[in-house]
Design a protein around this motif. Structure first.
Motif, mmCIF file in Angstrom:
data_model
loop_
_atom_site.group_PDB
_atom_site.id
_atom_site.type_symbol
_atom_site.label_atom_id
_atom_site.label_comp_id
_atom_site.label_asym_id
_atom_site.label_seq_id
_atom_site.Cartn_x
_atom_site.Cartn_y
_atom_site.Cartn_z
ATOM 1 N N ALA A 192 0.823 -1.210 0.000
ATOM 2 C CA ALA A 192 0.000 0.000 0.000
ATOM 3 C C ALA A 192 0.857 1.259 0.000
ATOM 4 O O ALA A 192 0.450 2.300 -0.518
ATOM 5 N N CYS A 193 2.073 1.169 0.549
ATOM 6 C CA CYS A 193 2.933 2.359 0.599
ATOM 7 C C CYS A 193 3.382 2.804 -0.792
ATOM 8 O O CYS A 193 3.801 3.933 -0.975
ATOM 9 N N CYS A 194 3.306 1.917 -1.791
ATOM 10 C CA CYS A 194 3.644 2.316 -3.157
ATOM 11 C C CYS A 194 2.544 3.196 -3.766
ATOM 12 O O CYS A 194 2.729 3.818 -4.801
ATOM 13 N N ARG A 199 1.918 2.988 5.471
ATOM 14 C CA ARG A 199 2.352 1.699 6.020
ATOM 15 C C ARG A 199 2.629 0.689 4.925
ATOM 16 O O ARG A 199 2.043 0.709 3.845
ATOM 17 N N ARG A 200 3.511 -0.242 5.237
ATOM 18 C CA ARG A 200 3.903 -1.265 4.274
ATOM 19 C C ARG A 200 2.928 -2.428 4.424
ATOM 20 O O ARG A 200 3.241 -3.426 5.074
ATOM 21 N N LYS A 201 1.742 -2.257 3.846
ATOM 22 C CA LYS A 201 0.714 -3.260 4.016
ATOM 23 C C LYS A 201 0.556 -3.995 2.687
ATOM 24 O O LYS A 201 0.311 -3.363 1.646
ATOM 25 N N THR A 218 5.987 -3.511 -5.711
ATOM 26 C CA THR A 218 6.657 -4.016 -4.515
ATOM 27 C C THR A 218 7.479 -2.894 -3.903
ATOM 28 O O THR A 218 8.211 -2.201 -4.602
ATOM 29 N N CYS A 219 7.341 -2.718 -2.613
ATOM 30 C CA CYS A 219 8.065 -1.654 -1.920
ATOM 31 C C CYS A 219 9.551 -1.976 -1.903
ATOM 32 O O CYS A 219 9.948 -3.099 -1.584
ATOM 33 N N GLN A 220 10.404 -0.997 -2.261
ATOM 34 C CA GLN A 220 11.855 -1.197 -2.254
ATOM 35 C C GLN A 220 12.463 -0.724 -0.938
ATOM 36 O O GLN A 220 13.685 -0.589 -0.837
ATOM 37 N N ASP A 222 12.609 2.159 0.154
ATOM 38 C CA ASP A 222 13.399 3.362 -0.057
ATOM 39 C C ASP A 222 12.692 4.598 0.516
ATOM 40 O O ASP A 222 12.915 5.712 0.107
ATOM 41 N N HIS A 223 11.769 4.363 1.444
ATOM 42 C CA HIS A 223 11.072 5.483 2.092
ATOM 43 C C HIS A 223 10.673 5.025 3.496
ATOM 44 O O HIS A 223 10.628 3.821 3.774
ATOM 45 N N PRO A 224 10.418 5.961 4.377
ATOM 46 C CA PRO A 224 10.078 5.558 5.747
ATOM 47 C C PRO A 224 8.660 4.990 5.835
ATOM 48 O O PRO A 224 7.801 5.327 5.011
ATOM 49 N N HIS A 225 8.420 4.114 6.817
ATOM 50 C CA HIS A 225 7.078 3.565 7.073
ATOM 51 C C HIS A 225 6.659 3.855 8.488
ATOM 52 O O HIS A 225 7.490 3.910 9.378
ATOM 53 N N GLU A 226 5.410 4.005 8.695
ATOM 54 C CA GLU A 226 4.897 4.106 10.075
ATOM 55 C C GLU A 226 4.769 2.703 10.649
ATOM 56 O O GLU A 226 4.455 1.760 9.924
HETATM 57 ZN ZN LIG Z 1 7.176 1.031 1.415
#
Ligand SMILES: [Zn+2]
Length: 1020
Positions: A192-194, A199-201, A218-220, A222-226
């Motif tokens: 979901a963060c893409c 959040r990386r859901k 797919t999230c790499q 390369d950014h912060p997540h809560e």
């Molecule tokens: Zn992400």
């Protein structure tokens, strides 16, 4: 008829249905992209779109849902199925520390082996699982339905939810076919963060193959997540899994962008439809916020990598917007779609001006008239009265012949109807009507069923091709109504109202007697018991009949059946948008006639035209109710002794929504025959038919229309004591339409006698009372709004808007303000003249671009004016007078840009008032506050309001047909002049001298500045 077919095709806006919509962020993106949208959820928490509240675990909720899905425009269904019971988060135990703080620890309810629920669950948990499984089952049924109809289908859930396993099992249980279809779906998975989440859901979007493939990402990292967790908020523990349930805006927009591609591929229309009413108002230069822009905001679109810098004169736009102007899809960038941004490029001023110069005024470029009416008009212009008379005579003879031939069949048809319908339909030649409609190629033959089967009061009607589809779903089913009929009846009958007016009771008694005589109702019944005996059961509904007083001095009593209180209307799903031919439509038609006559298109006769408003008598009552719904329509009223009287309705009730939809389709069919068969150019509005005819043919048209209605068996007011003949001016839909100037291309609309006087009295009363309630404001607003349509100029609309704002409390009302508003309204009303519409005048518009600049206490003004008739061009630059800036900053602080922008328009209106007189003008401004204030005639800010009033004050002596459009700052040629840099645009337009803005004292005085000294704000 080709034109009618294309009209229907043009109106196919795709429908998107979102189930379990939550806040509705996906729905909102779809709406923005131009879809029709229905969003369903069992509750509405802070929604961003209107939510239809349905509990889909109930039978009635599901029944209404299937009614909604049965739409020929349905393109896609999306289900954000609740994942609470299927969540794997339930298997992540809550830490002991948190448990000690009181955080609940939800146990797992499903597993890989038991995706439909673990054995031995407690009662509460079992109930939760059961109701979730019910919804999953529904999802499978909807999936099958969508496959059968080629509708795009999708379900969203966490990637690792037990839901997926549950659906596999349920599809197997459903059928082999369902299991196969389930396998054919794509499972698109993304973090979901893409797509804008914090959040990386990991989320899956199970969907029709190919449609949403672009969402995969797919999230790499390369950014912060809560972080995930549980928080204490507003008195409860919130699991972050729950707060993640709403889709991020970016995800919603990207998902809808996928649907936009499908919609375009399938040839749907994503530009907002223009309503007939908006077309009718455009013809008269009455602008509302609903009208589409004349020039799109952006010149073109393109895509760029998110990391690349933004090019000049461009703006990043949401991926799902852009409509027709979309660029070609680049197939090789599909894979990295998530990282690309859509960019819109503004027109340069040069590009914008050149487009503006091609643009006509909406009052000339809008064609709002129905094809069949245009053809009737053409016939009247082209042929001699003898030819037209002969054509009518021939067509009526054929109809009479049809009547003769069908006599036996017609009698048989009637004899097979239920007894109550035989009474209602006595004399109606249904077969002749049907034959004529077929013969002349009518586009809504389903209308015949309303006569032969009666009008269904609940459920849904078919969607006729003659109106755009618009679904307003019911909230109850017929069964719901019947199941609770007894109790709701007791509640309604037991309600003690206030004392009833004796005159009203007498009126209801008389009405009942008359309707009994005419067979419109059965009865009267003196008690519930008698009704129950008559109907044979007690699951019947009581509908209160009350008296509505219409009109002021010439008060008319009208009985209304309260189908809202009885909830009958809540069980009706309406499926179309009724295009009513209101007064704006009718004056547009008359204007077209005037134009044709003035242009010399009429080959025979004097060129004089007459009009008449034909109306049906007791129109609704001439149509029967569907026999299956009669028990839902038991009317009751209190007689003059205060006793309850019951009547079982046989024919349509005034107050039932279903009746409105059915009746307008019926009257439209009669309107069609008058145009097509009798060649009378006319309109229809409920049971009124405004007819037009060349003077020489007027009596013939009158007789022909009456003959046709007689043949078909429709009761109507014929020429005589009740019906007026064709005249050179006539009353139509509450207005006086004066056709005496039609030869010269002039049409005058005026108020009915007495209306102006009543309005003046009303204002005097309000002023004396010193206050106005919302209800009073509504009444006054209604009267005024109606009246001001028939006066010249736009200034009364502006008064109207102020009155409504005052009454609703949107503007803080003080008695001083109210009193000055009353004075303002009265003086404006007294100065008003009947509205004159001229068909023949200079149509080439004056184009006006204005701009204001507010930087370092400098109030810059700029403008470009182009007269398309003479080719003259002006560039203007200047400064706002210091006194004005001082006064405004004293009143509103230092944000003055809106005032400056609006002032630029006001002073330009003054400077060019003679040139603008009687001309079409199109204004372009880049400030939305200023634009909307002018269109609405209203602003919450007193200083803006004063400017709006000043702008419209010129309408009395120098009316112009103004139209106010938006231009982006980057495209506005007046932008540079407002910054003291006029040379470039002067070169562009080949203008030698830059004019100075003028600030006459007369204008400054209106804005509260008197000869050099400041007066304290009158209207602060
Ligand atoms: Zn992400």
């Amino acid at each position: 008829m080709d034109e009618q077919v294309s009209h229907v095709q043009g109106s196919t806006t795709p429908l998107f249905v979102e189930l379990f919509a939550g806040r509705g962020s996906l729905s909102r993106a779809a709406l923005q992209a131009g879809f029709s949208v229905l969003s369903v959820d069992h509750e509405g928490h802070d929604p961003v779109v209107p939510i239809i509240q349905l509990d889909l675990t109930t039978e009635s909720g599901e029944a209404i849902l299937w009614d909604m899905l049965d739409s020929r425009q349905l393109l896609a269904v999306h289900l954000g199925l609740p994942c609470g019971t299927a969540s794997l988060a339930r298997e992540r135990p809550i830490s002991r520390a948190l448990q000690l703080q009181g955080v609940p620890n939800p146990p797992p309810l499903r597993s890989a082996e038991c995706p439909l629920g673990l054995p031995g669950l407690g009662e509460v948990h079992q109930a939760k699982v059961n109701s979730a499984n019910k919804l999953y089952w529904l999802a499978i049924k909807i999936m099958v339905f969508c496959f059968e109809r080629g509708i795009v289908f999708s379900i969203e859930n966490p990637e690792r939810s037990w839901l997926w396993a549950a659906l596999v099992q349920l599809s197997l249980q459903h059928s082999k076919e369902a299991a196969e279809l389930y396998n054919r779906l794509d499972k698109v998975t993304f973090h979901a963060c893409c797509h804008g989440s914090t959040r990386r859901k990991s989320t899956s979007w199970l969907s029709t193959r190919g449609v949403y493939a672009r969402l995969a990402a797919t999230c790499q990292n390369d950014h912060p997540h809560e972080p995930w967790g549980v928080r204490w908020n507003n008195g409860t523990w919130i699991f972050d899994t729950a707060s993640e349930a709403a889709y991020p805006v970016v995800l919603a927009q990207r998902a809808v962008a996928c649907l936009v591609d499908v919609a375009i591929q399938r040839g749907y229309n994503l530009t907002k439809l223009t309503r007939l009413h908006d077309m009718s108002t455009a013809v008269q230069a009455k602008q509302t916020r609903k009208h589409k822009p004349l020039i799109p905001e952006f010149h073109h679109f393109s895509k760029k990598k998110a990391a690349d810098p933004l090019p000049p004169n461009a703006k990043v736009v949401a991926p799902h917007l852009g409509g027709e102007n979309r660029e070609e899809q680049d197939s090789d960038v599909l894979q990295e779609g998530a990282q690309l941004e859509k960019v819109g490029f503004y027109h340069t001023p040069k590009q914008f001006v050149s487009r503006a110069m091609q643009t006509g005024h909406p009052m000339d470029t809008t064609d709002h008239l129905e094809q069949v009416t245009l053809e009737a008009l053409r016939f009247n212009l082209k042929y001699s009265p003898q030819v037209i008379e002969l054509e009518r005579k021939k067509n009526l003879l054929q109809a009479k012949l049809l009547a003769k031939q069908n006599e036996g069949l017609e009698a048989e048809l009637h004899s097979k109807l239920p007894a109550f319908m035989q009474k209602v339909l006595a004399g109606k030649r249904i077969l002749v009507w049907k034959n004529l409609l077929e013969k002349y190629g009518y586009d809504d033959m389903a209308v015949v069923g309303f006569m032969t089967k009666g009008v269904p009061l609940v459920g849904r009607h078919d969607t006729p091709p003659c109106y755009p589809e618009l679904i307003r779903p019911a909230s109850l089913t017929q069964e719901d109504l019947e199941n609770s009929a007894c109790w709701r009846r007791k509640a309604i009958l037991g309600k003690k109202g206030g004392k009833q007016d004796l005159a009203h009771a007498k009126h209801l008694e008389e009405t009942a007697k008359e309707e009994l005589d005419l067979g419109f109702v059965e009865g009267p019944f003196g008690s519930e018991q008698e009704v129950t005996e008559f109907l044979g059961h007690d699951r019947w509904m009581a509908v209160r009949r009350f008296v509505l007083v219409q009109g002021g001095a010439e008060a008319k009593l009208r009985p209304i059946d309260d189908c809202h209180e009885s909830q009958l209307n809540q069980a009706f799903t309406s499926t179309s948008y009724l295009q009513l031919q209101d007064m704006d439509y009718i004056s547009g038609l008359a204007l077209r006639i005037a134009e044709a006559v003035k242009n010399g298109e009429q080959r025979f006769g004097s060129g004089e035209w007459y009009g008449k408003c034909l109306d049906l008598s007791k129109a609704y009552k001439q149509v029967g109710i569907d026999p299956r719904h009669r028990h839902l329509a038991v009317l009751f009223y209190y007689d003059s002794n205060g006793a309850q009287q019951f009547l079982v309705a046989n024919s349509l009730m005034f107050g039932a929504t279903a009746a409105v939809y059915a009746f307008n389709r019926l009257s439209r069919s009669l309107w069609f025959l008058m145009n097509r068969m009798l060649l009378i150019p006319c309109g229809v509005f409920y049971d009124d038919f405004p007819l037009f005819s060349p003077k020489e043919l007027a009596q013939n048209a009158d007789e022909a229309a009456s003959s046709l209605l007689d043949i078909l068996g429709w009761r109507h007011a014929r020429t005589g004591p009740k019906g007026k003949p064709f005249e050179d001016q006539f009353q139509v839909l509450g207005c006086n339409l004066d056709l005496r100037g039609i030869k010269d291309g002039v049409l005058v609309t005026g108020n009915k006698p007495g209306r102006l006087e009543r309005l003046l009295e009303h204002f005097a009363r309000v002023k004396q009372a010193g206050r106005i309630s919302l209800h009073e404001a509504q009444i006054l607003h209604g009267l005024l709004r109606y009246a001001c349509g028939f006066f010249a100029g736009r200034h009364l609309h502006q008064v109207c808007a102020e009155i409504m704002a005052m009454g609703s409390g949107a503007v803080r009302s003080r008695s001083k303000d109210l009193s000055s508003l009353c004075d303002y309204a009265v003086s404006t009303l007294k100065a008003s003249r009947p509205r004159t519409l001229t068909a023949f005048s200079e149509k080439r518009p004056i184009l006006i671009f204005t701009d204001g600049a507010w930087e370092q206490n400098r109030g810059g003004l700029g403008a470009v004016v182009i007269d398309m008739a003479t080719g003259e061009k002006w560039v203007l630059a200047g400064l706002v007078p210091q006194q004005l800036l001082d006064r405004w900053s004293e009143l509103v602080g230092d944000q003055l840009i809106c005032q400056i922008e609006l002032y630029a328009m006001v002073t330009l209106r003054w400077m060019f008032k003679e040139r603008l007189n009687g001309r079409r003008s199109i204004w372009w401004v880049d400030n939305d506050a200023a634009r909307f204030a002018l269109i609405k005639g209203l602003s919450n800010s007193p200083t803006m309001l004063q400017l709006v009033r000043a702008f419209y004050a010129f309408e009395l002596s120098f009316p112009t047909f103004s139209w106010v459009e938006r231009v982006a700052s980057d495209s506005n040629p007046a932008d540079a002049p407002s910054r003291d840099n006029a040379s470039e645009v002067m070169a562009l337009l080949d203008v030698q001298h830059c004019l100075e803005f003028q600030h006459p004292e007369e204008l400054l005085a209106q804005l509260g500045i008197t000869a050099g000294q400041k007066r304290k704000g009158v209207n602060r």
